[in-house]
Design a protein around this motif. Structure first.
Motif, PDB file in Angstrom:
ATOM      1  N   ASN A 139       0.829  -1.209   0.000  1.00 46.79           N
ATOM      2  CA  ASN A 139       0.000   0.000   0.000  1.00 46.79           C
ATOM      3  C   ASN A 139       0.861   1.256   0.000  1.00 46.79           C
ATOM      4  O   ASN A 139       0.459   2.299  -0.511  1.00 46.79           O
ATOM      5  CB  ASN A 139      -0.923   0.011   1.224  1.00 46.79           C
ATOM      6  N   ALA A 147      -2.904  -5.163  -7.709  1.00 42.47           N
ATOM      7  CA  ALA A 147      -2.947  -4.025  -6.794  1.00 42.47           C
ATOM      8  C   ALA A 147      -3.498  -2.776  -7.460  1.00 42.47           C
ATOM      9  O   ALA A 147      -4.050  -1.908  -6.794  1.00 42.47           O
ATOM     10  CB  ALA A 147      -1.544  -3.739  -6.252  1.00 42.47           C
ATOM     11  N   ILE A 154       5.639   0.862   5.307  1.00 45.06           N
ATOM     12  CA  ILE A 154       5.395  -0.561   5.078  1.00 45.06           C
ATOM     13  C   ILE A 154       6.477  -1.061   4.138  1.00 45.06           C
ATOM     14  O   ILE A 154       6.341  -1.000   2.926  1.00 45.06           O
ATOM     15  CB  ILE A 154       4.023  -0.795   4.421  1.00 45.06           C
ATOM     16  N   HIS A 170       9.876  -6.037   5.495  1.00 40.41           N
ATOM     17  CA  HIS A 170       9.086  -6.429   6.659  1.00 40.41           C
ATOM     18  C   HIS A 170       7.944  -7.346   6.267  1.00 40.41           C
ATOM     19  O   HIS A 170       7.615  -8.293   6.983  1.00 40.41           O
ATOM     20  CB  HIS A 170       8.493  -5.183   7.337  1.00 40.41           C
ATOM     21  N   ARG A 227       7.095 -15.861   8.606  1.00 38.10           N
ATOM     22  CA  ARG A 227       6.767 -16.290   9.972  1.00 38.10           C
ATOM     23  C   ARG A 227       5.299 -16.616  10.138  1.00 38.10           C
ATOM     24  O   ARG A 227       4.830 -16.800  11.261  1.00 38.10           O
ATOM     25  CB  ARG A 227       7.193 -15.194  10.952  1.00 38.10           C
ATOM     26  N   GLY A 228       4.596 -16.665   9.030  1.00 32.58           N
ATOM     27  CA  GLY A 228       3.183 -17.013   9.097  1.00 32.58           C
ATOM     28  C   GLY A 228       2.323 -15.939   9.719  1.00 32.58           C
ATOM     29  O   GLY A 228       1.206 -16.205  10.181  1.00 32.58           O
ATOM     30  N   GLN A 229       2.827 -14.696   9.709  1.00 31.35           N
ATOM     31  CA  GLN A 229       2.039 -13.622  10.307  1.00 31.35           C
ATOM     32  C   GLN A 229       1.193 -12.928   9.240  1.00 31.35           C
ATOM     33  O   GLN A 229       1.486 -12.990   8.056  1.00 31.35           O
ATOM     34  CB  GLN A 229       2.972 -12.609  10.980  1.00 31.35           C
ATOM     35  N   SER A 230       0.186 -12.245   9.707  1.00 34.26           N
ATOM     36  CA  SER A 230      -0.747 -11.610   8.770  1.00 34.26           C
ATOM     37  C   SER A 230      -0.142 -10.359   8.133  1.00 34.26           C
ATOM     38  O   SER A 230       0.503  -9.561   8.795  1.00 34.26           O
ATOM     39  CB  SER A 230      -2.013 -11.227   9.530  1.00 34.26           C
ATOM     40  N   VAL A 231      -0.379 -10.209   6.850  1.00 37.12           N
ATOM     41  CA  VAL A 231       0.011  -8.960   6.175  1.00 37.12           C
ATOM     42  C   VAL A 231      -1.222  -8.252   5.618  1.00 37.12           C
ATOM     43  O   VAL A 231      -1.131  -7.337   4.799  1.00 37.12           O
ATOM     44  CB  VAL A 231       1.031  -9.202   5.042  1.00 37.12           C
ATOM     45  N   ARG A 232      -2.342  -8.676   6.094  1.00 38.08           N
ATOM     46  CA  ARG A 232      -3.587  -8.076   5.626  1.00 38.08           C
ATOM     47  C   ARG A 232      -3.613  -6.598   5.983  1.00 38.08           C
ATOM     48  O   ARG A 232      -3.153  -6.186   7.040  1.00 38.08           O
ATOM     49  CB  ARG A 232      -4.759  -8.796   6.295  1.00 38.08           C
ATOM     50  N   TYR A 233      -4.136  -5.799   5.064  1.00 38.33           N
ATOM     51  CA  TYR A 233      -4.249  -4.345   5.214  1.00 38.33           C
ATOM     52  C   TYR A 233      -2.918  -3.617   5.047  1.00 38.33           C
ATOM     53  O   TYR A 233      -2.866  -2.400   5.173  1.00 38.33           O
ATOM     54  CB  TYR A 233      -4.933  -3.947   6.534  1.00 38.33           C
ATOM     55  N   LEU A 234      -1.840  -4.353   4.780  1.00 42.60           N
ATOM     56  CA  LEU A 234      -0.576  -3.709   4.402  1.00 42.60           C
ATOM     57  C   LEU A 234      -0.437  -3.741   2.883  1.00 42.60           C
ATOM     58  O   LEU A 234       0.258  -2.932   2.284  1.00 42.60           O
ATOM     59  CB  LEU A 234       0.612  -4.443   5.019  1.00 42.60           C
ATOM     60  N   ASP A 291      -5.924  -6.545  -0.723  1.00 43.05           N
ATOM     61  CA  ASP A 291      -6.411  -7.916  -0.530  1.00 43.05           C
ATOM     62  C   ASP A 291      -6.097  -8.880  -1.675  1.00 43.05           C
ATOM     63  O   ASP A 291      -5.664 -10.001  -1.423  1.00 43.05           O
ATOM     64  CB  ASP A 291      -7.926  -7.900  -0.273  1.00 43.05           C
TER      65      ASP A 291
END
Lengths: 430, 253
Positions: free
Chosen positions: A22, A73, A219, A223, A230-237, A240
């Motif tokens: 974004n 995007a 952003i 990162h 690491r299986g972490q969420s990147v939603r809203y960065l 969708d």
């Protein structure tokens, strides 16, 4: 309100977009707002140009994915587009060339330009119409109808102009002088100060538009890739559709991050002549970042034994080497030893008959005396062209030189003189 | 994730308007709580404050609710709740928390047989308040919080606080005896990506005709444009009105 003439602008952003975020998209929006607020410009198009795979940046995944994510995007943007020309080139393309290419495209397509989206401001509010209807405007666009192309980047890229061997000075001059730069700053980066401290940037300061980012929005794609590993969420960065694409294609793993880990960034390969062993360049900035490195491509260095030798005779004849020497030479199994000593490279050609050694620094002229071969003096220069080490030997013989490269774990060598080309292949011994 | 404590995250706030940053809070908090190994996040609730809060620039709750719903349309675990905004007067955060916890407890007991050894009554999810670091600073504002409420929010329920930019919530905890006492009930989530999309800045940009694309979901931007929210006029709303919690405190003093 009196009619005003506004300059049409197209913004071009180059970068890895690995992946697009974004924040990248925000840069376009911020730049457009800033430029149109001056009242002098009308931004008609934005172009995202992802870098090709041959840029060799660590962790850079395939261009087709990066292109597709950028398309996803921007699918609901009515002015930002994605262009694949740069990524389709087989070798890395200097940014100045990319800018030049797009400028040429603008000029040639001016007559049949159908994607010109009018983003004229109406009053104080910008209305982005979904269809391409042109808003009622009191502005007249006269003769200079070809849009100007401006290079859009973060402050980090501007500061990278100061990194040795990352940019050619004439390229910086061209981008800033002929086209112009729109630079998005962030907190902690003082673009104005940097411009002041650089002569070439200062000279063209009127062509550099500094845009302050009012939302701290860092952003970084690095990162994002870390979070994904690491299986972490990147939603809203990221938008969708891009998040979904990454998940569907399982992009960005520990493995993908190691890609190009031992390879040198293309521009550095091409330009550098500095002490590579003792300088570890480690810069992390927005759209271009360098990996840590301290050796030349490991692949060229080593000991190599000849496995094939085609048209050595023709090459030697072109050099004027006598029959007797040629007869012996043709029977030889040559060995190449390529070593690095500090920032000098040493190339030895070893045989039972004669040995020949020469050394050089990339991009630095050196005097060469081809002792034991044709005994001539040349002014030689070695440079990288993509992944090939290329030498031009200026002297009595026309079109003389050689190129070395690695292919399928073998060392290839092409020797040429006048119209003769000799092709040798070596396999690794050590 | 067997054996983990089910958890619901509740975010109270103006959401004036809701931004991508708000939605990030939920994502970050969920990842963090999962990584402790103790929790399984089963839901998220966005609870916009009622109009009676009296904050300057606060647009009508029906709009703030609509925007939040649009933003969360595509989320499969976070939803919007209008109970708080429907109350006649401004509701203390702790009251909202009690309401939601009561709701969850009631739902759990209705759908189950009486608790047995295999299925203890503690299947009711825990409820924790989700907030940003700036929220921690509000505990310091005199008259804004009742001590017993802070005790209940932090002690009984628990707090998940996402750090924001340079604001370090540790300091706020350190400077408050009350918060320090309940340190184990406060989960601090470090946001490594500096992404401070402040709703205040968003409203400013909108007033000036600047783009806010990629900071809010497109659906929210469209809504704002259709209803012409966030103007010079809307920002002046409640200018001379005292913030409700402070007004209530003044009455009680």
């Amino acid at each position: 309100m009196a009619p005003q003439e506004k300059t049409k602008l197209v913004l071009l952003a180059c970068g890895s977009f690995n992946p697009i975020t974004n924040m990248h998209l925000r840069m376009f929006e911020l730049a457009r707002d800033h430029l149109e607020d001056t009242g002098r410009y009308r931004v008609v198009k934005g172009i995202l140009s992802p870098v090709g795979d041959s840029y060799k940046k660590k962790g850079l995944i395939g261009a087709r994915h990066r292109l597709e994510m950028a398309r996803l995007a921007t699918e609901n943007s009515d002015w930002i587009t994605v262009n694949d020309w740069e990524s389709q080139q087989s070798e890395w393309v200097e940014t100045a060339k990319v800018v030049r290419h797009h400028h040429a495209e603008l000029i040639s397509s001016e007559d049949n330009d159908n994607d010109d989206v009018d983003t004229v401001r109406c009053g104080k509010r910008r209305k982005l119409e979904q269809n391409k209807s042109i808003c009622q405007s009191s502005y007249i666009n006269t003769n200079a109808d070809t849009p100007q192309l401006k290079f859009l980047c973060g402050a980090d890229v501007l500061e990278s102009f100061g990194v040795p061997n990352l940019w050619k000075p004439e390229d910086i001059e061209e981008i800033v002088g002929q086209y112009g730069v729109v630079c998005i700053t962030r907190c902690g980066s003082d673009a104005e100060k940097f411009i002041n401290q650089s002569d070439v940037l200062y000279e063209h300061r009127k062509n550099i538009h500094v845009v302050r980012e009012w939302v701290t929005n860092e952003i970084s794609a690095t990162h994002v890739r870390r979070a994904l590993r690491r299986g972490q969420s990147v939603r809203y960065l990221l938008p969708d559709p891009v998040v979904r694409y990454i998940r569907d294609h399982s992009l960005y793993s520990a493995e993908s991050e190691q890609k190009n880990a031992d390879v040198i960034l293309a521009p550095l390969q091409r330009y550098t002549s500095t002490n590579l062993e003792s300088h570890t360049l480690h810069l992390d900035f927005h759209w271009y970042s360098l990996q840590t490195f301290n050796t030349m491509p490991v692949s060229l260095c080593g000991t190599w034994d000849m496995v094939s030798n085609v048209n050595f005779e023709g090459f030697m004849i072109a050099l004027g080497i006598g029959l007797y020497t040629r007869k012996i030479a043709l029977k030889l199994k040559l060995r190449k030893v390529i070593e690095q000593a500090g920032d000098r490279y040493v190339v030895k050609t070893i045989s039972t008959f004669r040995n020949y050694t020469f050394s050089f620094r990339v991009n630095e002229d050196f005097q060469e005396f081809t002792k034991g071969m044709d005994d001539r003096h040349c002014k030689s220069l070695v440079a990288w062209e993509g992944n090939k080490l290329v030498c031009i030997q200026k002297g009595e013989k026309k079109n003389r030189g050689w190129r070395h490269w690695i292919e399928d774990d073998k060392l290839h060598l092409e020797l040429h003189c006048e119209d003769q080309v000799c092709k040798q292949v070596f396999k690794r011994v050590i | 994730m067997a054996g983990r404590i089910p958890l619901v995250l509740l975010a109270c706030g103006s959401f004036n308007p809701i931004t991508l940053q708000h939605m990030r809070l939920f994502e970050l908090a969920r990842d963090h709580m999962h990584q402790t190994g103790l929790y399984r996040v089963v839901g998220g609730i966005v609870s916009p404050v009622g109009d009676g809060y009296g904050k300057q620039g606060l647009v009508a709750s029906k709009h703030r609710l609509a925007m939040a719903r649009l933003a969360l349309q595509t989320s499969d675990w976070v939803s919007v709740d209008d109970w708080e905004s429907q109350q006649a007067d401004w509701t203390e955060t702790v009251v909202t928390m009690r309401y939601h916890y009561g709701l969850m407890a009631a739902q759990c007991h209705h759908s189950k047989d009486p608790p047995t050894n295999e299925q203890p009554a503690s299947d009711v999810p825990q409820l924790k308040l989700l907030c940003g670091a700036d929220f921690m600073d509000t505990f310091k504002v005199p008259g804004l919080w009742r001590d017993d409420h802070v005790e209940e929010v932090v002690g009984r329920f628990g707090l998940v606080c996402v750090s924001r930019g340079s604001r370090q919530p540790d300091r706020a905890i350190h400077e408050s005896d009350l918060l320090s006492r309940h340190r184990q009930g406060i989960f601090l989530v470090r946001e490594w990506v500096h992404n401070e999309i402040s709703a205040t800045e968003i409203r400013r940009a909108l007033r000036r005709g600047h783009s806010v694309k990629y900071l809010l979901p497109d659906s929210v931007i469209d809504y704002i444009r259709e209803h012409n929210l966030y103007t010079q006029e809307s920002e002046m709303k409640n200018k001379d009105v005292k913030l409700r919690p402070l007004a209530m405190q003044a009455i009680q003093d």
